[in-house]
Write an enzyme that holds these catalytic residues in place. Structure first.
Site, PDB file in Angstrom:
ATOM      1  CB  CYS A 178     -31.164 -58.576 -43.796  1.00 51.17           C
ATOM      2  SG  CYS A 178     -32.044 -57.045 -44.390  1.00 51.17           S
ATOM      3  NE  ARG A 179     -26.417 -59.980 -46.276  1.00 52.46           N
ATOM      4  CZ  ARG A 179     -25.361 -59.187 -47.029  1.00 52.46           C
ATOM      5  NH1 ARG A 179     -24.927 -60.377 -47.999  1.00 52.46           N
ATOM      6  NH2 ARG A 179     -25.093 -58.216 -46.900  1.00 52.46           N
ATOM      7  CB  SER A 180     -24.868 -60.469 -39.527  1.00 56.48           C
ATOM      8  OG  SER A 180     -25.326 -58.957 -39.260  1.00 56.48           O
ATOM      9  CG  ASP A 217     -28.073 -56.919 -49.319  1.00 59.72           C
ATOM     10  OD1 ASP A 217     -29.194 -57.252 -48.561  1.00 59.72           O
ATOM     11  OD2 ASP A 217     -27.372 -56.018 -49.380  1.00 59.72           O
ATOM     12  CG  ASN A 254     -26.046 -55.546 -37.132  1.00 56.82           C
ATOM     13  OD1 ASN A 254     -25.741 -55.272 -35.868  1.00 56.82           O
ATOM     14  ND2 ASN A 254     -26.083 -57.196 -37.164  1.00 56.82           N
ATOM     15  CB  CYS A 261     -24.423 -58.828 -43.208  1.00 57.23           C
ATOM     16  SG  CYS A 261     -25.640 -57.951 -42.197  1.00 57.23           S
TER      17      CYS A 261
HETATM   18  P1  4NP Z   1     -27.849 -56.786 -44.357  1.00 53.71           P
HETATM   19  O1  4NP Z   1     -28.886 -56.209 -45.649  1.00 53.71           O
HETATM   20  O2  4NP Z   1     -26.555 -56.351 -44.684  1.00 53.71           O
HETATM   21  O3  4NP Z   1     -28.084 -58.203 -44.533  1.00 53.71           O
HETATM   22  O4  4NP Z   1     -28.256 -56.413 -42.979  1.00 53.71           O
HETATM   23  C1  4NP Z   1     -28.877 -54.824 -45.754  1.00 53.71           C
HETATM   24  C2  4NP Z   1     -29.472 -53.942 -44.961  1.00 53.71           C
HETATM   25  C3  4NP Z   1     -29.541 -52.458 -45.435  1.00 53.71           C
HETATM   26  C4  4NP Z   1     -28.780 -52.180 -46.386  1.00 53.71           C
HETATM   27  C5  4NP Z   1     -28.542 -53.232 -47.254  1.00 53.71           C
HETATM   28  C6  4NP Z   1     -28.182 -54.395 -46.945  1.00 53.71           C
HETATM   29  N1  4NP Z   1     -28.929 -50.801 -46.880  1.00 53.71           N
HETATM   30  O5  4NP Z   1     -28.377 -50.663 -47.808  1.00 53.71           O
HETATM   31  O6  4NP Z   1     -29.523 -50.052 -46.014  1.00 53.71           O
END
Ligand code: 4NP
Length: 151
Positions: free
Chosen positions: A13-15, A120, A11, A8
Protein backbone atom coordinates in the site's frame (compact mmCIF):
# COMPACT_ATOMS: atom_id res chain seq x y z
CA UNK A 1 23.48 8.13 -7.62
CA UNK A 2 21.56 8.20 -4.33
CA UNK A 3 19.49 5.09 -3.61
CA UNK A 4 16.39 5.51 -1.47
CA UNK A 5 14.30 2.74 0.11
CA UNK A 6 10.71 3.32 1.26
CA UNK A 7 9.55 0.84 3.90
CA UNK A 8 6.11 0.00 5.35
CA UNK A 9 4.58 -3.16 6.83
CA UNK A 10 3.19 -5.09 3.88
CA UNK A 11 4.96 -3.36 0.93
CA UNK A 12 1.71 -3.29 -1.03
CA UNK A 13 0.00 0.00 0.00
CA UNK A 14 2.16 2.88 1.28
CA UNK A 15 5.78 2.14 0.35
CA UNK A 16 5.10 1.20 -3.31
CA UNK A 17 3.31 4.57 -3.58
CA UNK A 18 6.36 6.28 -2.07
CA UNK A 19 8.65 4.52 -4.53
CA UNK A 20 6.41 5.39 -7.50
CA UNK A 21 5.92 9.06 -6.55
CA UNK A 22 9.63 9.50 -5.82
CA UNK A 23 10.72 7.98 -9.14
CA UNK A 24 8.14 10.12 -10.94
CA UNK A 25 9.38 13.36 -9.34
CA UNK A 26 13.14 12.89 -8.86
CA UNK A 27 15.89 13.35 -11.44
CA UNK A 28 16.51 9.75 -12.61
CA UNK A 29 20.20 10.50 -13.20
CA UNK A 30 20.86 11.34 -9.54
CA UNK A 31 18.25 9.52 -7.41
CA UNK A 32 16.39 6.21 -7.51
CA UNK A 33 13.85 4.64 -5.16
CA UNK A 34 12.87 1.06 -4.30
CA UNK A 35 10.53 -0.23 -1.57
CA UNK A 36 10.24 -3.11 0.90
CA UNK A 37 8.10 -4.31 3.82
CA UNK A 38 8.98 -5.32 7.36
CA UNK A 39 6.52 -8.25 7.10
CA UNK A 40 6.50 -11.08 4.54
CA UNK A 41 2.72 -11.58 4.16
CA UNK A 42 2.55 -10.19 0.63
CA UNK A 43 5.99 -11.04 -0.83
CA UNK A 44 5.85 -11.31 -4.63
CA UNK A 45 2.52 -9.48 -4.93
CA UNK A 46 1.74 -6.38 -6.98
CA UNK A 47 0.70 -3.19 -5.16
CA UNK A 48 -2.83 -3.15 -3.70
CA UNK A 49 -5.40 -2.24 -6.38
CA UNK A 50 -6.31 0.91 -4.42
CA UNK A 51 -2.68 2.12 -4.52
CA UNK A 52 -2.64 1.43 -8.26
CA UNK A 53 -5.92 3.37 -8.69
CA UNK A 54 -4.75 6.48 -6.87
CA UNK A 55 -1.38 6.42 -8.68
CA UNK A 56 -3.18 6.11 -12.03
CA UNK A 57 -5.50 8.98 -11.07
CA UNK A 58 -2.46 11.28 -10.72
CA UNK A 59 -0.61 9.79 -13.73
CA UNK A 60 2.15 8.24 -11.63
CA UNK A 61 3.51 4.96 -13.07
CA UNK A 62 3.55 2.22 -10.40
CA UNK A 63 5.27 -1.16 -10.82
CA UNK A 64 6.58 -3.22 -7.93
CA UNK A 65 6.67 -6.76 -6.53
CA UNK A 66 6.56 -6.85 -2.74
CA UNK A 67 9.69 -7.99 -0.92
CA UNK A 68 10.78 -8.15 2.70
CA UNK A 69 13.24 -5.68 4.20
CA UNK A 70 16.57 -7.32 5.14
CA UNK A 71 19.43 -6.02 7.32
CA UNK A 72 21.69 -5.77 4.23
CA UNK A 73 19.41 -2.99 2.96
CA UNK A 74 21.10 -0.72 5.51
CA UNK A 75 24.31 -1.09 3.44
CA UNK A 76 22.65 -0.96 0.01
CA UNK A 77 20.68 2.27 0.44
CA UNK A 78 21.76 5.84 1.15
CA UNK A 79 18.38 6.77 2.67
CA UNK A 80 15.86 4.44 4.31
CA UNK A 81 12.46 6.04 4.78
CA UNK A 82 9.94 4.47 7.19
CA UNK A 83 6.24 5.13 6.72
CA UNK A 84 5.46 4.89 10.43
CA UNK A 85 7.14 4.50 13.79
CA UNK A 86 6.50 0.75 13.96
CA UNK A 87 8.32 0.29 10.66
CA UNK A 88 11.12 2.53 11.98
CA UNK A 89 11.46 0.55 15.22
CA UNK A 90 11.33 -2.83 13.44
CA UNK A 91 14.17 -1.79 11.12
CA UNK A 92 16.17 -0.23 13.93
CA UNK A 93 16.05 -3.58 15.75
CA UNK A 94 17.72 -5.23 12.74
CA UNK A 95 20.52 -2.65 12.40
CA UNK A 96 24.06 -3.83 13.05
CA UNK A 97 25.70 -0.49 12.29
CA UNK A 98 24.69 3.15 12.41
CA UNK A 99 21.20 4.35 11.54
CA UNK A 100 22.00 7.95 10.62
CA UNK A 101 20.35 7.29 7.22
CA UNK A 102 17.07 5.96 8.70
CA UNK A 103 14.23 8.50 8.70
CA UNK A 104 10.46 8.77 9.11
CA UNK A 105 8.87 10.09 5.91
CA UNK A 106 6.84 12.65 7.85
CA UNK A 107 10.04 14.27 9.14
CA UNK A 108 9.83 15.85 5.67
CA UNK A 109 6.08 16.62 5.76
CA UNK A 110 5.58 20.40 5.96
CA UNK A 111 2.07 19.73 7.33
CA UNK A 112 3.07 17.25 10.07
CA UNK A 113 1.79 18.55 13.39
CA UNK A 114 3.07 16.05 15.90
CA UNK A 115 1.71 12.88 14.28
CA UNK A 116 4.69 11.38 12.45
CA UNK A 117 2.94 8.32 10.97
CA UNK A 118 1.63 7.82 7.45
CA UNK A 119 -1.58 5.98 8.44
CA UNK A 120 -1.98 2.38 7.28
CA UNK A 121 -4.84 2.52 4.73
CA UNK A 122 -5.13 -1.27 4.22
CA UNK A 123 -8.30 -1.85 6.25
CA UNK A 124 -10.05 1.38 5.19
CA UNK A 125 -11.63 2.71 2.01
CA UNK A 126 -10.27 4.48 -1.06
CA UNK A 127 -10.43 7.89 0.70
CA UNK A 128 -7.60 6.63 2.94
CA UNK A 129 -5.45 6.01 -0.12
CA UNK A 130 -6.22 9.49 -1.45
CA UNK A 131 -5.17 10.97 1.92
CA UNK A 132 -1.98 8.87 1.97
CA UNK A 133 -1.14 9.84 -1.61
CA UNK A 134 -1.16 13.58 -0.82
CA UNK A 135 0.75 13.13 2.43
CA UNK A 136 3.40 11.03 0.66
CA UNK A 137 3.59 13.38 -2.31
CA UNK A 138 4.15 16.62 -0.35
CA UNK A 139 6.67 14.88 1.95
CA UNK A 140 8.61 13.55 -1.04
CA UNK A 141 8.90 17.07 -2.50
CA UNK A 142 10.84 18.05 0.62
CA UNK A 143 12.76 14.75 0.78
CA UNK A 144 14.02 15.27 -2.77
CA UNK A 145 15.20 18.79 -1.87
CA UNK A 146 16.93 17.41 1.21
CA UNK A 147 18.75 14.72 -0.78
CA UNK A 148 19.73 17.18 -3.52
CA UNK A 149 21.23 19.54 -0.92
CA UNK A 150 23.06 16.64 0.79
CA UNK A 151 25.27 15.72 -2.18
P1 4NP B 1 1.19 -1.35 3.85
O1 4NP B 1 -0.30 -1.81 4.23
O2 4NP B 1 2.04 -1.62 5.07
O3 4NP B 1 1.03 0.12 3.60
O4 4NP B 1 1.60 -2.14 2.63
C1 4NP B 1 -0.59 -3.07 4.73
C2 4NP B 1 -0.77 -4.14 3.86
C3 4NP B 1 -1.10 -5.37 4.35
C4 4NP B 1 -1.25 -5.56 5.71
C5 4NP B 1 -1.06 -4.50 6.58
C6 4NP B 1 -0.73 -3.26 6.09
N1 4NP B 1 -1.61 -6.83 6.21
O5 4NP B 1 -1.78 -6.96 7.45
O6 4NP B 1 -1.72 -7.80 5.44
Amino acid sequence: MKNVLFVCLGNICRSPLGEAVFNHKADPLSMRADSAGTAAYHVGENPDHRSISVANKYHVPIHHKARKFVAEDFERFDYIIAMDRNNYDDMKALAQGGIDHLFLLREFDPEADGDMDVPDPYYGGSDGFEHVFHMVSRSIDELIKHIASDQ
